[in-house]
Write a protein that holds these residues in place. Structure first.
Motif, PDB file in Angstrom:
ATOM      1  N   LEU A  27       0.828  -1.198   0.000  1.00 12.08           N
ATOM      2  CA  LEU A  27       0.000   0.000   0.000  1.00 12.08           C
ATOM      3  C   LEU A  27       0.867   1.254   0.000  1.00 12.08           C
ATOM      4  CD1 LEU A  27      -2.773  -0.890   2.591  1.00 12.08           C
ATOM      5  CD2 LEU A  27      -3.159  -0.352   0.185  1.00 12.08           C
ATOM      6  N   PRO A  28       0.345   2.370  -0.501  1.00  7.50           N
ATOM      7  CA  PRO A  28       1.045   3.647  -0.353  1.00  7.50           C
ATOM      8  C   PRO A  28       1.275   3.945   1.133  1.00  7.50           C
ATOM      9  CG  PRO A  28      -0.778   3.852  -1.891  1.00  7.50           C
ATOM     10  CD  PRO A  28      -0.904   2.495  -1.265  1.00  7.50           C
ATOM     11  N   THR A  29       2.290   4.679   1.447  1.00  2.67           N
ATOM     12  CA  THR A  29       2.669   4.897   2.840  1.00  2.67           C
ATOM     13  C   THR A  29       1.577   5.555   3.662  1.00  2.67           C
ATOM     14  OG1 THR A  29       3.706   6.984   2.176  1.00  2.67           O
ATOM     15  CG2 THR A  29       5.129   5.035   2.320  1.00  2.67           C
ATOM     16  N   ASN A  30       0.733   6.386   3.022  1.00  2.00           N
ATOM     17  CA  ASN A  30      -0.301   7.090   3.782  1.00  2.00           C
ATOM     18  C   ASN A  30      -1.627   6.347   3.823  1.00  2.00           C
ATOM     19  OD1 ASN A  30      -0.932   7.411   1.109  1.00  2.00           O
ATOM     20  ND2 ASN A  30      -1.682   9.513   1.327  1.00  2.00           N
ATOM     21  N   LEU A  33      -2.884   4.821   7.392  1.00  2.00           N
ATOM     22  CA  LEU A  33      -3.448   5.853   8.253  1.00  2.00           C
ATOM     23  C   LEU A  33      -4.809   6.305   7.748  1.00  2.00           C
ATOM     24  CD1 LEU A  33      -3.176   7.802  10.634  1.00  2.00           C
ATOM     25  CD2 LEU A  33      -1.941   9.368   9.109  1.00  2.00           C
ATOM     26  N   ARG A  34      -4.968   6.443   6.447  1.00  2.00           N
ATOM     27  CA  ARG A  34      -6.248   6.876   5.889  1.00  2.00           C
ATOM     28  C   ARG A  34      -7.344   5.858   6.186  1.00  2.00           C
ATOM     29  NH1 ARG A  34      -9.974   6.637   2.161  1.00  2.00           N
ATOM     30  NH2 ARG A  34      -9.215   4.584   1.540  1.00  2.00           N
ATOM     31  N   GLN A  35      -7.018   4.563   6.053  1.00  4.61           N
ATOM     32  CA  GLN A  35      -8.013   3.535   6.322  1.00  4.61           C
ATOM     33  C   GLN A  35      -8.403   3.540   7.802  1.00  4.61           C
ATOM     34  OE1 GLN A  35      -6.500  -0.220   4.892  1.00  4.61           O
ATOM     35  NE2 GLN A  35      -6.913   0.272   2.749  1.00  4.61           N
ATOM     36  N   HIS A 259      -5.245   4.678  -7.106  1.00  6.37           N
ATOM     37  CA  HIS A 259      -6.306   3.677  -6.991  1.00  6.37           C
ATOM     38  C   HIS A 259      -5.801   2.288  -7.383  1.00  6.37           C
ATOM     39  CE1 HIS A 259     -10.407   2.137  -6.762  1.00  6.37           C
ATOM     40  NE2 HIS A 259     -10.107   1.447  -7.855  1.00  6.37           N
ATOM     41  N   LEU A 260      -5.115   2.194  -8.508  1.00 12.91           N
ATOM     42  CA  LEU A 260      -4.621   0.890  -8.952  1.00 12.91           C
ATOM     43  C   LEU A 260      -3.510   0.379  -8.043  1.00 12.91           C
ATOM     44  CD1 LEU A 260      -4.618   1.268 -12.835  1.00 12.91           C
ATOM     45  CD2 LEU A 260      -6.265   0.052 -11.407  1.00 12.91           C
ATOM     46  N   ALA A 265      -2.327  -3.823  -4.146  1.00 16.44           N
ATOM     47  CA  ALA A 265      -1.947  -4.219  -2.790  1.00 16.44           C
ATOM     48  C   ALA A 265      -3.038  -5.060  -2.136  1.00 16.44           C
ATOM     49  CB  ALA A 265      -1.648  -2.983  -1.949  1.00 16.44           C
ATOM     50  N   ARG A 266      -4.282  -4.627  -2.278  1.00 14.94           N
ATOM     51  CA  ARG A 266      -5.373  -5.377  -1.641  1.00 14.94           C
ATOM     52  C   ARG A 266      -5.494  -6.773  -2.230  1.00 14.94           C
ATOM     53  NH1 ARG A 266     -11.653  -3.741  -0.286  1.00 14.94           N
ATOM     54  NH2 ARG A 266     -12.233  -5.825   0.425  1.00 14.94           N
ATOM     55  N   SER A 267      -5.303  -6.910  -3.524  1.00 12.76           N
ATOM     56  CA  SER A 267      -5.417  -8.211  -4.182  1.00 12.76           C
ATOM     57  C   SER A 267      -4.159  -9.057  -4.026  1.00 12.76           C
ATOM     58  CB  SER A 267      -5.711  -8.022  -5.670  1.00 12.76           C
ATOM     59  OG  SER A 267      -4.614  -7.393  -6.331  1.00 12.76           O
TER      60      SER A 267
END
Length: 393
Positions: A27-30, A33-35, A259-260, A265-267
């Motif tokens: 995931l992106p570094t931020n 925290l956003r989630q 987004h991609l 990362a999620r997948s």
């Protein structure tokens, strides 16, 4: 419609690599925290994120449109990459290994290895019915002799996690060991982890290979190719939160939004998981007259809105039973209720499998319960948190 990038060396198929070297995208570094902040906002029913288009103006995209812009199969270029990997092995002038093991993550509905083998005309060894594995006299193995490559697409179909369910796969391993013809064996990653411990199959088969993870760049290229042949002339994919084009690139060639990156990362870089998540995230806009009349949307499906994937969770009640069922389904690649009951203690699974359908983790395919590809990231996370080995796929 996103423009196709000019062909370059990256358009060539990629060789499979060792499963130990598989590196899922991060995931992106931020984003973590956003989630977390998003979950806190949900607890207090508030959020600072105002969507570009209101949710009530969107509806799930029609299946016909989905099959145009995100058409099956859900495996991308994997068949070409598998062919390249196997052909290089078979072409080795002094080939010393007669086996190749391909380890795939769970939820592969397209049977990548079996489909490739059929297309190439290789001999395929099909598994016997799973319930027959427990007979007093299990079905005898077919004659394995012959020339050319022998392919066993799904090794997970050759056993049942039961005190009498490993005899046939042990016989198969020994028969393969005694043969001289080359053999390609495919196996689900959860099943392979179990078989290594339960049967010592890794003493006969070599270290497994798998595909290279699908990062944001690979997903963008693949999804653009799927959209390119759309009958209605291609679609635009805009983020419902910001209105930005998902596929937009910066002047330097990078992605203009993440987004991609988050989808990859999620997948965990698994193409069929990403494909199902991508399809599930696409929405069409209701026209004002549709909102007033409650009717069907219009025919203009050129603009599709991309929403964040829905998060699902296991209830606290009966969580352990649910986890046992999910692990068994991943281990065997889907089972009937009868098969499932044979692998679980006591009455576990009698109602849990049906309950998991309602919670969004499991689907019923004919008579077989299967874990949903879109739910695999959450399933894996729950299993890992419970101390169940999940590997790195």
């Amino acid at each position: 419609m996103p423009k196709q990038d000019p062909p370059d060396d990256e358009d060539q198929p990629l060789l499979f690599l060792k499963t130990a070297d598989y590196a899922p995208p991060s995931l992106p570094t931020n984003e973590t925290l956003r989630q977390w902040w998003k979950r806190v906002g949900k607890m207090y029913h508030q959020t600072d994120e105002k969507p570009f288009i209101a949710e009530e103006k969107l509806h799930k995209t029609l299946l016909k449109t989905l099959d145009q812009v995100v058409s099956p199969p859900a495996c991308g270029p994997l068949i070409a990459e598998l062919e390249l990997t196997v052909s290089q092995w078979l072409a080795e002038p002094k080939r010393t290994e007669k086996f190749r093991l391909i380890v795939m993550p769970p939820c592969d509905r397209n049977d990548v290895i079996g489909t490739w083998a059929a297309e190439q005309g290789h001999a395929v060894l099909e598994a016997p019915p799973r319930t027959a594995l427990l007979d007093d006299l299990p079905p005898p193995l077919p004659d394995l002799r012959g020339g050319g490559l022998l392919v066993i697409p799904r090794l997970e179909k050759w056993f049942l996690r039961h005190h009498g369910g490993l005899r046939t796969i042990r016989e198969l391993m020994m028969a393969l060991h005694l043969q001289d013809r080359p053999c390609l064996v495919g196996c689900d990653s959860f099943a392979w982890q179990f078989l290594r411990t339960a049967t010592g199959a890794d003493l006969i088969l070599p270290a497994g290979l798998t595909f290279q993870a699908f990062d944001a760049a690979r997903l963008r290229k693949w999804f653009c190719e799927l959209n390119e042949d759309m009958e209605i002339g291609g679609a635009k994919f805009l983020l419902s939160l910001t209105g930005k084009d998902v596929f937009e690139k910066t002047a330097k060639g990078g992605l203009a939004n993440d987004h991609l990156v988050k989808l990859a990362a999620r997948s965990r870089g698994i193409p069929w998981v990403a494909w199902h998540l991508w399809r599930a995230s696409l929405r069409s806009e209701r026209k004002s007259e549709d909102l007033e009349n409650g009717g069907d949307p219009g025919n203009d499906e050129r603009t599709l809105w991309v929403v964040d994937p829905t998060e699902i969770d296991l209830p606290a009640r009966d969580r352990q039973e649910f986890l046992l069922v999910l692990h068994a389904l991943l281990l065997h690649g889907g089972m009937t209720l009868e098969e499932l009951q044979l692998t679980l203690p006591g009455n576990a699974g009698d109602f849990a499998a049906a309950g998991l359908i309602g919670f969004g983790f499991v689907e019923l395919d004919g008579e077989r319960f299967r874990c949903r590809p879109v739910a695999y990231p959450e399933i894996r996370e729950h299993l890992a948190a419970a101390g169940i080995p999940v590997g790195n796929l």
